[in-house]
Design a protein around this motif. Structure first.
Motif, mmCIF file in Angstrom:
data_model
loop_
_atom_site.group_PDB
_atom_site.id
_atom_site.type_symbol
_atom_site.label_atom_id
_atom_site.label_comp_id
_atom_site.label_asym_id
_atom_site.label_seq_id
_atom_site.Cartn_x
_atom_site.Cartn_y
_atom_site.Cartn_z
ATOM 1 N N ILE A 249 49.466 36.033 35.122
ATOM 2 C CA ILE A 249 49.463 37.040 34.079
ATOM 3 C C ILE A 249 49.037 38.380 34.683
ATOM 4 N N GLY A 250 49.726 39.435 34.285
ATOM 5 C CA GLY A 250 49.387 40.762 34.804
ATOM 6 C C GLY A 250 49.738 40.942 36.265
ATOM 7 N N TYR A 251 50.742 40.209 36.749
ATOM 8 C CA TYR A 251 51.087 40.247 38.169
ATOM 9 C C TYR A 251 51.294 41.685 38.658
ATOM 10 N N GLY A 252 50.704 41.968 39.822
ATOM 11 C CA GLY A 252 50.905 43.252 40.486
ATOM 12 C C GLY A 252 49.891 44.318 40.127
ATOM 13 N N CYS A 253 49.070 44.068 39.126
ATOM 14 C CA CYS A 253 48.031 45.033 38.759
ATOM 15 C C CYS A 253 46.720 44.554 39.374
ATOM 16 N N PRO A 254 46.257 45.183 40.447
ATOM 17 C CA PRO A 254 45.101 44.662 41.191
ATOM 18 C C PRO A 254 43.875 44.387 40.338
ATOM 19 N N ALA A 255 43.618 45.229 39.340
ATOM 20 C CA ALA A 255 42.399 45.076 38.546
ATOM 21 C C ALA A 255 42.550 44.071 37.408
ATOM 22 N N LYS A 256 43.770 43.670 37.108
ATOM 23 C CA LYS A 256 43.991 42.841 35.925
ATOM 24 C C LYS A 256 44.659 41.497 36.215
#
Length: 661
Positions: A249-256
Motif C-alpha cells: 500500500i502506498g508503493y513508492g512514497c518513502p514516508a507512507k
C-alpha cells in the motif's frame, strides 16, 4: 517490463496521487499499490472499447474497493472514456464533478457499477458472471460466440472481511462460474493498521474450499507474472479464479509505503514530490502525462475497436442465419411491454376467492415468464414459501446455465447484490425472501436505488399475520425503513387486482427498484379494488355523501378491516371514505389535483390502519389524525389471535375514527 509499460503504470500512480492531494481528501494507498495489476489487465487482457462503453460483449471490470476510485478515473482518462479530462481528474471529489469519491454508475462513463460499501462489488460481479453464463446458453450457436465475456473484480482486504463476499463467492464456486476472475490486492493493511489485528485467516484455503482456482503473484509490480496469472485464470474452464497479488500500500512514497496512513488520507505535498522522484517523474508537475503515454493508450484502444468490429461482423452474420434469435435478442435488450400488459385481460384475471397475495404473485410470475424472456430470479432458499418459482423453466446450475430459477441459498445480502449485477446485465431479475429479512437485504437495495436499477424484491410474510413464527419473523419497522429510501417503490397490495398492479409497475419500471410486500394469509378479493391501484392510492370504498366525515387509509390486509369498519360506522350515521394506499411513492408523484381528490384537505378526520409501525403515516393523517398501528413487536400465536390482541379489530378502528371527529 518495457519502458512504456513502466512509465504508464507510474503515470497512473502519479495521477491518482495528484487527484487525492488536490482534493485534500481520498485514498491514495490502493492506487499506488494496485496500479500494475490494473494496467496489465486493462491494457493487455481485457476486451473493452472506450468508443462504445456499452458494447454488450465487453469484459466487465468492477472496482469493489471503491475508495480507490482515483485509480479507476486515471484509467478511464488515459483510455479515453467519455471524454474524462485532466480537469475532471483535478476536480476529484468536488461538487458536480465526474470524479466523485466512490465510483457511481450512470454518472461517469465506463463505471460498471456503484461501489463503496466494501464487498458489494464482489456480489455484483457474481451477478454479472451469472448473467454471462445464462445469456451465452440462450444465444450462442456453433461458430457464433455472441455472448462471451469475462467479469473481473478487484478488491482488497476489507472486501474479503465483509460477509457479503463469503456469501457471494460460496455461490460462485458452487455454480462453477469460470468467467469470473477475482483480483485480490493483498497488502495486509486496513484503516486501523496491520490486518493481523483482526484478520488472520488463510484466504487461499478459504477460496479453495469455495471451489476456486488459486493463483498467487508474489511481486505485485511484475506485469509479466500478473499477466501470466490472468491468462491461467482464463484457461481454467471449470471454475472461477482468485488471483492473490501481493502489493505494498502506498508503493513508492518513502514516508507512507506499507503504512496504514497511506490508506485514507492525502500523502501531503512533499510526499507526493518524493513519490514522483522515486518514480522518476517530474516532481514539481501535477497531472502530468507525457505525449508518448497518451499515444500508447490510443494504440491499445484502437486494437479494442478492431475487436468490437470483428464481433459486429459475427453478430450480423448470426442475425442473418438465425432471424428468430435476432428477434429474441431485441426482446431481451429492448423491453417495452407496458401497453401490452395493461391491455392484456388474461394478465389481469384471477379467481374470485380468498387467496394470499404471495400466491397471486406466484401466479403473475408464471404469466410474465412467457411475456418477458429476460425474467430470471429466485429466493434465499424460500421459493416454496415466497411462491417465486417459475414452472417448467429449469434451475440455474453448473449443469444447466439456461435455467431461469436461481437458488441463492440462505444468503440474503449477496442475493440482492447479485440481483444488481443481473440488472446491470440488462436482464429483468427478481429476488425474494421474507419481508422481515429485508434487514439483511437493505444495503444492496440501497445501491439498487442509487443506480436506478429496476430490480424487483418479492418480500412475503408481511406482518404479524406470520403468526406462530413469532416476533423474530414479524416485520414491524421494515415498511417505514424501505419507504424512507429515495428512489425506491414499496407496494403492499390488498388483494389480487392490487398485486397484479404491483407487478405491472415493477416489470415496467425502468429506473426504480420495487418491493412487493405480500401476505402469507389469505385475503378476500375486494369489491372496489381496481387498476386505480397503479396510482399508488385510490378510493376503494366511497362514503355515502359528497364530503365524507372521515377518511380511513390502509394498506395490504388491513384494507379489508377498514372497509368493514366503514360499513359499521355508516349504520351509526358516520360516513367514511376508505382509501387503499398500496404505494406511497407512486401516490406522491400523482398530480396535486388527483391527490386532493383522494385525500381532500377539508377532511381532517383521518385514521391510518396498518399492521406495522406508524412512522411515515403522519403526512397523510396530519396532527388531528389517529393511528391503528403496531406500537411494539409482535408475538407467537395464530394470526387471527394476534390481530385481535394488537387492536386490529373493527371496534378499535371505529373508536379511532370517533376520536378524531
Amino acid at each position: 517490463m518495457s519502458n512504456i509499460d513502466n512509465l504508464s503504470v507510474n503515470i497512473i500512480r502519479a495521477l491518482s496521487a495528484d487527484a487525492v492531494q488536490k482534493a485534500n481528501s481520498g485514498h491514495p494507498g490502493l492506487p499506488l499499490g494496485a496500479a500494475p495489476m490494473a494496467y496489465e489487465l486493462w491494457a493487455k487482457h481485457m476486451k473493452h472499447n472506450p468508443k462504445d462503453p456499452k458494447w454488450s460483449n465487453r469484459d466487465r471490470f468492477i472496482l469493489s474497493a471503491g475508495h480507490g476510485s482515483a485509480l479507476l478515473y486515471s484509467l478511464l482518462h488515459l483510455f479515453g472514456y467519455g471524454g474524462l479530462s485532466i480537469d475532471d481528474l483535478s476536480q476529484f471529489r468536488q461538487s458536480g464533478s465526474l470524479t466523485p469519491g466512490h465510483p457511481e454508475y450512470g454518472h461517469t462513463v465506463g463505471v460498471e457499477t456503484t461501489t463503496g460499501p466494501l464487498g458489494a462489488g464482489m456480489a455484483t460481479a457474481v451477478g454479472m458472471a451469472i448473467a454471462e453464463r445464462y445469456l451465452s446458453t440462450k444465444f450462442n450457436k456453433e461458430g457464433y460466440p455472441i455472448v462471451d465475456y469475462y467479469t473481473f473484480v478487484l478488491g482488497g482486504d476489507g472486501c474479503m472481511m465483509e460477509g457479503i463476499s463469503s456469501e457471494a463467492f460460496s455461490l460462485a464456486g458452487t455454480l462453477e462460474l469460470n468467467k469470473l476472475i477475482v483480483l485480490y490486492d493483498s497488502n495486509k493493511i486496513t484503516i486501523e493498521g496491520d490486518t493481523d489485528i483482526a484478520f488472520t485467516e488463510d484466504i487461499q484455503k478459504r477460496f479453495e474450499a469455495y471451489g476456486f482456482q488459486i493463483l498467487i503473484v508474489e511481486d505485485g509490480n511484475s506485469l509479466e507474472k500478473i499477466g501470466a496469472a490472468i491468462e491461467a485464470a482464463k484457461e481454467d474452464k471449470s471454475r472461477p479464479s482468485l488471483i492473490i497479488v501481493k502489493t505494498k500500500i502506498g508503493y513508492g512514497c518513502p514516508a507512507k509505503e506499507g503504512k496504514a496512513s497511506a490508506h485514507g488520507e492525502p500523502l501531503g505535498e512533499e510526499n507526493v514530490k518524493a513519490l514522483k522522484e522515486y518514480l522518476k517523474l517530474p516532481a514539481n508537475e501535477t497531472f502530468h502525462v507525457p505525449g508518448e503515454v497518451y499515444e500508447h493508450f490510443k494504440k491499445i484502444a484502437s486494437k479494442n475497436i478492431e475487436a468490437q468490429e470483428k464481433w459486429n461482423e459475427i453478430f450480423e452474420r448470426y442475425c442473418n442465419a438465425y432471424p428468430e434469435m435476432k428477434k429474441l435478442w431485441n426482446q431481451y435488450y429492448n423491453l417495452d411491454i407496458a401497453k401490452e400488459l395493461l391491455e392484456n385481460e388474461e394478465f389481469w384475471s384471477y379467481q374470485n376467492k380468498p387467496d394470499s397475495t404471495r400466491n397471486i404473485s406466484g401466479m403473475v410470475i408464471n404469466r410474465l415468464k412467457d411475456l418477458v424472456p429476460g425474467l430470471i430470479g429466485g429466493s434465499a432458499d424460500l421459493a416454496p414459501s415466497t411462491k417465486t418459482y417459475m414452472k417448467n423453466e429449469g434451475d440455474f446450475s453448473k449443469d444447466n446455465y439456461g435455467g431461469r430459477n436461481l437458488h441463492f441459498g440462505v444468503r440474503e445480502l449477496a442475493m440482492a447484490g447479485i440481483g444488481n449485477g443481473l440488472a446491470l446485465s440488462r436482464l429483468h431479475p427478481y429476488v425474494s425472501t421474507f419481508f422481515v429479512f429485508s434487514d439483511y437485504v437493505k444495503p444492496m437495495a440501497r445501491l439498487s436505488s442509487l443506480m436506478k436499477l429496476p430490480l424487483i424484491y418479492v418480500l412475503t410474510h408481511d406482518s404479524i399475520g406470520v403468526g406462530e413464527d413469532g416476533p423474530t419473523h414479524e416485520p414491524i419497522e421494515q415498511l417505514a425503513m424501505l419507504r424512507s429510501q429515495p428512489n425506491f417503490t414499496v407496494f403492499r397490495p390488498a388483494d389480487a387486482t392490487e398485486t397484479i398492479a404491483g407487478w405491472y409497475h415493477a416489470i415496467t419500471s425502468q429506473k426504480t427498484p420495487t418491493a412487493l410486500v405480500l401476505s402469507r394469509q389469505n385475503l378476500p378479493q375486494l369489491l372496489g379494488s381496481s387498476k386505480a391501484a397503479l396510482k399508488g392510492g385510490y378510493i376503494i370504498a366511497e362514503a355515502a355523501k359528497d364530503v365524507p366525515d372521515a377518511i380511513i387509509i390502509a394498506s395490504g390486509s388491513e384494507v379489508e378491516l377498514a372497509i368493514k369498519s366503514k360499513e359499521q360506522l355508516e349504520k351509526e350515521g358516520i360516513y367514511v371514505r376508505v382509501v387503499s394506499m398500496p404505494s406511497m411513492e407512486i401516490f406522491e408523484v400523482q398530480s396535486k389535483e388527483y391527490k386532493e381528490s383522494v385525500l381532500p384537505k377539508g377532511v381532517r378526520a383521518r385514521v391510518a390502519v396498518e399492521a406495522a409501525a406508524e412512522f411515515g403515516w403522519g403526512k397523510y393523517v396530519g396532527i388531528d389524525g389517529a393511528y391503528v398501528t403496531m406500537q411494539g413487536f409482535g408475538a407467537s400465536a395464530p394470526a387471527a389471535d394476534l390481530f385481535e390482541e394488537f387492536g386490529f379489530t373493527t371496534e378499535n378502528v371505529i373508536a379511532a375514527v370517533k376520536s378524531v371527529l
